[in-house]
Design a protein around this motif. Structure first.
Motif, PDB file in Angstrom:
ATOM      1  N   ASN A  50       0.822  -1.203   0.000  1.00 53.63           N
ATOM      2  CA  ASN A  50       0.000   0.000   0.000  1.00 53.63           C
ATOM      3  C   ASN A  50       0.858   1.255   0.000  1.00 53.63           C
ATOM      4  OD1 ASN A  50      -2.317   1.543   0.055  1.00 53.63           O
ATOM      5  ND2 ASN A  50      -2.577   1.380   2.264  1.00 53.63           N
ATOM      6  N   HIS A  51       1.874   1.260   0.862  1.00 52.26           N
ATOM      7  CA  HIS A  51       2.778   2.413   0.926  1.00 52.26           C
ATOM      8  C   HIS A  51       4.204   2.042   0.511  1.00 52.26           C
ATOM      9  CE1 HIS A  51      -0.424   4.590   2.949  1.00 52.26           C
ATOM     10  NE2 HIS A  51      -0.510   3.633   3.850  1.00 52.26           N
ATOM     11  N   ALA A  52       4.427   0.763   0.259  1.00 54.12           N
ATOM     12  CA  ALA A  52       5.799   0.327  -0.030  1.00 54.12           C
ATOM     13  C   ALA A  52       6.294   0.881  -1.353  1.00 54.12           C
ATOM     14  CB  ALA A  52       5.872  -1.198  -0.041  1.00 54.12           C
ATOM     15  N   GLU A  53       5.414   0.961  -2.366  1.00 57.23           N
ATOM     16  CA  GLU A  53       5.849   1.443  -3.672  1.00 57.23           C
ATOM     17  C   GLU A  53       6.307   2.887  -3.593  1.00 57.23           C
ATOM     18  OE1 GLU A  53       4.187   1.959  -8.252  1.00 57.23           O
ATOM     19  OE2 GLU A  53       2.893   1.134  -6.678  1.00 57.23           O
ATOM     20  N   ALA A  54       5.502   3.730  -2.927  1.00 61.26           N
ATOM     21  CA  ALA A  54       5.890   5.134  -2.783  1.00 61.26           C
ATOM     22  C   ALA A  54       7.168   5.267  -1.958  1.00 61.26           C
ATOM     23  CB  ALA A  54       4.754   5.926  -2.136  1.00 61.26           C
ATOM     24  N   SER A  55       7.287   4.447  -0.911  1.00 57.38           N
ATOM     25  CA  SER A  55       8.494   4.498  -0.082  1.00 57.38           C
ATOM     26  C   SER A  55       9.719   4.037  -0.861  1.00 57.38           C
ATOM     27  CB  SER A  55       8.304   3.619   1.166  1.00 57.38           C
ATOM     28  OG  SER A  55       7.211   4.063   1.934  1.00 57.38           O
ATOM     29  N   PHE A  56       9.518   3.086  -1.770  1.00 63.07           N
ATOM     30  CA  PHE A  56      10.632   2.606  -2.576  1.00 63.07           C
ATOM     31  C   PHE A  56      11.227   3.740  -3.398  1.00 63.07           C
ATOM     32  CE2 PHE A  56      12.199   1.026  -6.659  1.00 63.07           C
ATOM     33  CZ  PHE A  56      13.130   0.083  -6.253  1.00 63.07           C
ATOM     34  N   TRP A  57      10.386   4.502  -4.080  1.00 61.59           N
ATOM     35  CA  TRP A  57      10.889   5.577  -4.937  1.00 61.59           C
ATOM     36  C   TRP A  57      11.440   6.744  -4.127  1.00 61.59           C
ATOM     37  CZ3 TRP A  57      11.976   3.820  -9.307  1.00 61.59           C
ATOM     38  CH2 TRP A  57      11.148   2.939  -9.996  1.00 61.59           C
ATOM     39  N   GLU A  63      19.114  -0.581  -2.182  1.00 61.08           N
ATOM     40  CA  GLU A  63      18.980  -1.566  -1.107  1.00 61.08           C
ATOM     41  C   GLU A  63      17.955  -1.117  -0.079  1.00 61.08           C
ATOM     42  OE1 GLU A  63      20.201  -4.482  -1.163  1.00 61.08           O
ATOM     43  OE2 GLU A  63      21.302  -4.107  -3.020  1.00 61.08           O
ATOM     44  N   ASP A  64      17.935   0.192   0.221  1.00 59.93           N
ATOM     45  CA  ASP A  64      16.917   0.694   1.141  1.00 59.93           C
ATOM     46  C   ASP A  64      15.527   0.552   0.529  1.00 59.93           C
ATOM     47  OD1 ASP A  64      18.908   1.393   2.914  1.00 59.93           O
ATOM     48  OD2 ASP A  64      19.067   3.451   2.163  1.00 59.93           O
ATOM     49  N   GLY A  65      15.438   0.785  -0.772  1.00 60.55           N
ATOM     50  CA  GLY A  65      14.152   0.632  -1.445  1.00 60.55           C
ATOM     51  C   GLY A  65      13.651  -0.798  -1.409  1.00 60.55           C
ATOM     52  N   LEU A  66      14.583  -1.767  -1.577  1.00 58.49           N
ATOM     53  CA  LEU A  66      14.192  -3.178  -1.516  1.00 58.49           C
ATOM     54  C   LEU A  66      13.663  -3.543  -0.130  1.00 58.49           C
ATOM     55  CD1 LEU A  66      17.102  -4.852  -3.513  1.00 58.49           C
ATOM     56  CD2 LEU A  66      14.760  -4.477  -4.281  1.00 58.49           C
ATOM     57  N   LYS A  67      14.262  -2.965   0.902  1.00 63.15           N
ATOM     58  CA  LYS A  67      13.787  -3.251   2.263  1.00 63.15           C
ATOM     59  C   LYS A  67      12.374  -2.735   2.469  1.00 63.15           C
ATOM     60  CE  LYS A  67      18.398  -3.228   4.359  1.00 63.15           C
ATOM     61  NZ  LYS A  67      19.280  -2.551   5.328  1.00 63.15           N
ATOM     62  N   THR A  68      12.059  -1.594   1.875  1.00 62.13           N
ATOM     63  CA  THR A  68      10.705  -1.055   2.042  1.00 62.13           C
ATOM     64  C   THR A  68       9.655  -1.908   1.338  1.00 62.13           C
ATOM     65  OG1 THR A  68      10.872   0.361   0.067  1.00 62.13           O
ATOM     66  CG2 THR A  68      11.620   1.288   2.163  1.00 62.13           C
ATOM     67  N   LEU A  69      10.085  -2.696   0.354  1.00 65.15           N
ATOM     68  CA  LEU A  69       9.143  -3.552  -0.362  1.00 65.15           C
ATOM     69  C   LEU A  69       8.831  -4.841   0.384  1.00 65.15           C
ATOM     70  CD1 LEU A  69      10.329  -3.186  -4.068  1.00 65.15           C
ATOM     71  CD2 LEU A  69       8.296  -2.214  -3.002  1.00 65.15           C
ATOM     72  N   GLY A  70       9.556  -5.101   1.443  1.00 64.39           N
ATOM     73  CA  GLY A  70       9.137  -6.238   2.246  1.00 64.39           C
ATOM     74  C   GLY A  70      10.169  -7.274   2.567  1.00 64.39           C
ATOM     75  N   GLY A  71      11.418  -7.087   2.227  1.00 66.95           N
ATOM     76  CA  GLY A  71      12.386  -8.063   2.682  1.00 66.95           C
ATOM     77  C   GLY A  71      13.431  -8.445   1.679  1.00 66.95           C
ATOM     78  N   ASN A  72      13.704  -9.736   1.630  1.00 68.87           N
ATOM     79  CA  ASN A  72      14.828 -10.241   0.845  1.00 68.87           C
ATOM     80  C   ASN A  72      14.332 -11.192  -0.225  1.00 68.87           C
ATOM     81  OD1 ASN A  72      14.325 -12.751   2.236  1.00 68.87           O
ATOM     82  ND2 ASN A  72      15.412 -11.860   3.989  1.00 68.87           N
ATOM     83  N   SER A 228      15.614   8.184  -5.324  1.00 67.76           N
ATOM     84  CA  SER A 228      15.397   9.177  -4.277  1.00 67.76           C
ATOM     85  C   SER A 228      14.230  10.047  -4.657  1.00 67.76           C
ATOM     86  CB  SER A 228      16.656  10.044  -4.092  1.00 67.76           C
ATOM     87  OG  SER A 228      16.921  10.773  -5.268  1.00 67.76           O
ATOM     88  N   SER A 229      13.666  10.729  -3.678  1.00 64.41           N
ATOM     89  CA  SER A 229      12.497  11.562  -3.934  1.00 64.41           C
ATOM     90  C   SER A 229      12.827  12.686  -4.892  1.00 64.41           C
ATOM     91  CB  SER A 229      11.972  12.133  -2.609  1.00 64.41           C
ATOM     92  OG  SER A 229      12.995  12.868  -1.942  1.00 64.41           O
ATOM     93  N   GLY A 230      14.095  13.141  -4.882  1.00 63.89           N
ATOM     94  CA  GLY A 230      14.456  14.237  -5.763  1.00 63.89           C
ATOM     95  C   GLY A 230      14.551  13.830  -7.214  1.00 63.89           C
ATOM     96  N   THR A 231      14.705  12.529  -7.472  1.00 61.50           N
ATOM     97  CA  THR A 231      14.823  12.059  -8.854  1.00 61.50           C
ATOM     98  C   THR A 231      13.662  11.173  -9.247  1.00 61.50           C
ATOM     99  OG1 THR A 231      16.129  10.156  -8.144  1.00 61.50           O
ATOM    100  CG2 THR A 231      17.341  12.150  -8.784  1.00 61.50           C
ATOM    101  N   ARG A 232      12.565  11.270  -8.509  1.00 62.43           N
ATOM    102  CA  ARG A 232      11.411  10.422  -8.815  1.00 62.43           C
ATOM    103  C   ARG A 232      10.919  10.664 -10.232  1.00 62.43           C
ATOM    104  NH1 ARG A 232       8.609   7.576 -10.617  1.00 62.43           N
ATOM    105  NH2 ARG A 232       6.684   6.636  -9.909  1.00 62.43           N
TER     106      ARG A 232
END
Length: 253
Positions: A50-57, A63-72, A228-232
């Motif tokens: 629900n919020h993982a996609e937005a957090s990823f970008w 690697e931080d983006g992959l963690k926000t998507l739910g793991g490994n 990053s949010s600046g390059t979304r």
């Protein structure tokens, strides 16, 4: 009244009648099992992303983006968004390592597109698994119930003919019990049809999100922009002008 009803149909029915009731019961259990399992998976995927996609970008690094998507990598099978991100990362990492063998033959954009498309196909196949069962049950259950009705009325008429009892109190019971089979068939078919339509609609919503996410991943891994949010905005779907010079944009819809 205790002589009428579904229990009496079972008690008075022959092996064919009981077999039809068992088949309809199995169909009902299968359809409800598929509906409950698929609904649970859809709710889980929506909660997960629900919020993982937005957090990823908005992440500073991949690697931080992959963690926000739910793991490994071990948990990606139940998370199509994570599976896409890992597939894109693997494709982008593999290509430079295989330059002596593949670089001169496969364009980077085409290679990443191919890997993302394969992952998309697997995710869509998992989303659609079980829907064929619902479609089959929804299409055949009414006819199975109708066959049980015809079979029951046939035997009821034989009994009436043998006994010679044609009054309404003798006819209503056997014929009414036979009609229960039709109602049972509809009881099985209607949830299956509604479940199929609802799950198909929900799957289409998730597939649209997956397509949008895959296009963003393709743009990111091809251009090499930081997540990053600046390059979304740099990770948007390739524009029309850009597509004229880059034939590797994703080609599935």
């Amino acid at each position: 009244m205790h002589h009428y009803g579904l229990a009496n149909v079972w008690d008075q029915g022959d092996i064919v009648t009981r077999g039809i009731l068992i088949v309809l019961l199995i169909m009902s259990i299968l359809s409800w099992t598929v509906i409950v399992v698929k609904l649970w998976n859809l709710v889980r995927i929506r909660r997960m992303t629900n919020h993982a996609e937005a957090s990823f970008w908005q992440s500073d690094h991949l690697e931080d983006g992959l963690k926000t998507l739910g793991g490994n990598a071990s948990s990606h099978r139940g998370n199509p968004f994570l599976a896409l991100a890992l597939a894109g990362k693997e494709a982008a990492t593999h290509l430079p390592q295989a330059q002596p063998h593949l670089h001169d033959r496969i364009d980077a954009s085409d290679w990443i597109t191919h890997r993302l498309k394969d992952t998309m196909d697997e995710a869509v196949a998992r989303l659609q698994s079980g829907l064929a069962v619902l479609a089959s049950i929804g299409a055949t259950a009414p006819f199975v119930g109708l066959f049980g009705t015809v079979w029951g009325i046939y035997h009821a008429l034989i009994v009436i003919g043998e006994t010679g009892q044609t009054s309404i109190d003798h006819v209503a019971g056997p014929v009414g019990e036979s009609l229960i089979m039709t109602a049972f068939g509809l009881f099985v078919a209607i949830p299956a049809v509604l479940g199929y339509n609802g799950l198909t609609r929900a799957n289409k919503t998730i597939v649209r999100k997956l397509n949008r996410f895959a296009h963003g991943l393709h743009a990111y891994f091809v251009t090499g922009s930081h997540v990053s949010s600046g390059t979304r905005n740099d990770m948007r779907v390739v524009t029309r002008d850009e597509s004229e010079t880059n034939e590797g944009v994703l080609k599935w819809h």
